[in-house]
Design a protein around this motif. Sequence first.
Motif, PDB file in Angstrom:
ATOM      1  N   ALA A  14       0.852  -1.189   0.000  1.00 58.08           N
ATOM      2  CA  ALA A  14       0.000   0.000   0.000  1.00 58.08           C
ATOM      3  C   ALA A  14       0.890   1.241   0.000  1.00 58.08           C
ATOM      4  CB  ALA A  14      -0.896   0.024   1.237  1.00 58.08           C
ATOM      5  N   VAL A  15       0.243   2.375  -0.217  1.00 60.71           N
ATOM      6  CA  VAL A  15       0.889   3.655   0.068  1.00 60.71           C
ATOM      7  C   VAL A  15       0.529   4.019   1.508  1.00 60.71           C
ATOM      8  CG1 VAL A  15       1.126   6.069  -0.553  1.00 60.71           C
ATOM      9  CG2 VAL A  15       0.719   4.370  -2.342  1.00 60.71           C
ATOM     10  N   TYR A  16       1.534   4.310   2.299  1.00 61.06           N
ATOM     11  CA  TYR A  16       1.346   4.614   3.714  1.00 61.06           C
ATOM     12  C   TYR A  16       1.440   6.122   3.937  1.00 61.06           C
ATOM     13  CZ  TYR A  16       1.522  -0.306   4.967  1.00 61.06           C
ATOM     14  OH  TYR A  16       1.232  -1.654   5.093  1.00 61.06           O
ATOM     15  N   TYR A  17       0.478   6.635   4.695  1.00 64.76           N
ATOM     16  CA  TYR A  17       0.385   8.051   5.015  1.00 64.76           C
ATOM     17  C   TYR A  17       0.297   8.231   6.531  1.00 64.76           C
ATOM     18  CZ  TYR A  17      -1.386   8.309   0.174  1.00 64.76           C
ATOM     19  OH  TYR A  17      -1.550   8.197  -1.172  1.00 64.76           O
ATOM     20  N   CYS A  18       0.618   9.431   6.994  1.00 63.73           N
ATOM     21  CA  CYS A  18       0.375   9.762   8.386  1.00 63.73           C
ATOM     22  C   CYS A  18      -0.439  11.047   8.453  1.00 63.73           C
ATOM     23  CB  CYS A  18       1.675   9.909   9.172  1.00 63.73           C
ATOM     24  SG  CYS A  18       2.809  11.147   8.539  1.00 63.73           S
ATOM     25  N   ASN A  19      -1.174  11.180   9.511  1.00 67.11           N
ATOM     26  CA  ASN A  19      -1.976  12.371   9.773  1.00 67.11           C
ATOM     27  C   ASN A  19      -2.561  12.216  11.172  1.00 67.11           C
ATOM     28  OD1 ASN A  19      -3.497  14.780   9.423  1.00 67.11           O
ATOM     29  ND2 ASN A  19      -3.725  14.315   7.252  1.00 67.11           N
ATOM     30  N   THR A  20      -3.357  13.142  11.586  1.00 71.63           N
ATOM     31  CA  THR A  20      -4.076  12.989  12.851  1.00 71.63           C
ATOM     32  C   THR A  20      -5.345  12.171  12.578  1.00 71.63           C
ATOM     33  OG1 THR A  20      -5.300  15.019  12.445  1.00 71.63           O
ATOM     34  CG2 THR A  20      -3.249  15.219  13.692  1.00 71.63           C
ATOM     35  N   PRO A  21      -5.966  11.667  13.634  1.00 73.74           N
ATOM     36  CA  PRO A  21      -7.324  11.151  13.467  1.00 73.74           C
ATOM     37  C   PRO A  21      -8.256  12.304  13.066  1.00 73.74           C
ATOM     38  CG  PRO A  21      -6.348  10.384  15.519  1.00 73.74           C
ATOM     39  CD  PRO A  21      -5.432  11.439  14.988  1.00 73.74           C
TER      40      PRO A  21
ATOM     41  N   GLY B 207       2.946  10.436   0.913  1.00 70.98           N
ATOM     42  CA  GLY B 207       2.930   9.032   1.293  1.00 70.98           C
ATOM     43  C   GLY B 207       4.228   8.340   0.907  1.00 70.98           C
ATOM     44  N   THR B 208       4.355   7.109   1.358  1.00 70.83           N
ATOM     45  CA  THR B 208       5.526   6.302   1.017  1.00 70.83           C
ATOM     46  C   THR B 208       5.048   4.912   0.608  1.00 70.83           C
ATOM     47  OG1 THR B 208       7.721   5.583   1.764  1.00 70.83           O
ATOM     48  CG2 THR B 208       5.978   5.597   3.420  1.00 70.83           C
ATOM     49  N   GLN B 209       5.541   4.439  -0.531  1.00 71.90           N
ATOM     50  CA  GLN B 209       5.073   3.175  -1.084  1.00 71.90           C
ATOM     51  C   GLN B 209       5.763   1.997  -0.399  1.00 71.90           C
ATOM     52  OE1 GLN B 209       2.773   2.424  -3.774  1.00 71.90           O
ATOM     53  NE2 GLN B 209       3.092   0.352  -2.954  1.00 71.90           N
ATOM     54  N   VAL B 210       4.966   1.046   0.044  1.00 65.75           N
ATOM     55  CA  VAL B 210       5.474  -0.216   0.581  1.00 65.75           C
ATOM     56  C   VAL B 210       4.971  -1.335  -0.327  1.00 65.75           C
ATOM     57  CG1 VAL B 210       5.352  -1.844   2.504  1.00 65.75           C
ATOM     58  CG2 VAL B 210       5.594   0.601   2.957  1.00 65.75           C
ATOM     59  N   THR B 211       5.894  -2.102  -0.850  1.00 67.64           N
ATOM     60  CA  THR B 211       5.542  -3.229  -1.710  1.00 67.64           C
ATOM     61  C   THR B 211       6.163  -4.491  -1.131  1.00 67.64           C
ATOM     62  OG1 THR B 211       5.481  -1.792  -3.653  1.00 67.64           O
ATOM     63  CG2 THR B 211       5.602  -4.164  -4.042  1.00 67.64           C
TER      64      THR B 211
END
Length: 115
Positions: free
Chosen positions: A91-98, A108-112
């Motif tokens: 997936a593409v991983y993102y961060c943010n607040t709830p 984002g950063t891609q994780v494969t």
Amino acid sequence: QVQLVESGGGLVQAGGSLRLSCAAPGSAFSITSIRWYRQPPGKQRESVATISSGGSVYYADSVKGRFTISRDNAKNTVYLQMNSLKPEDTAVYYCNTPLPYRFPWGQGTQVTVSS
């Protein structure tokens, strides 16, 4: 406006590990909960893990026991250590607040994860 910067993704074989970073330079990062999200190909964004300002942590059932979220408030950075990766973690991983989202979404950063 503060821009979150995610990094650390990459291509890894099943069973491998990665550590993601979420940085928010110059922000009041330490006083807010931060959540890692991911968006698998063709699917909606989903919550993965959350860390409160006090350090309490919460995980989606799908990652419990494999992922660890942590934070370094001095560096305004939140980490996601991902172990025993599975192809379904791709997936593409993102961060943010709830909700309500406090920051604009980063790239984002891609994780494969290959099988």
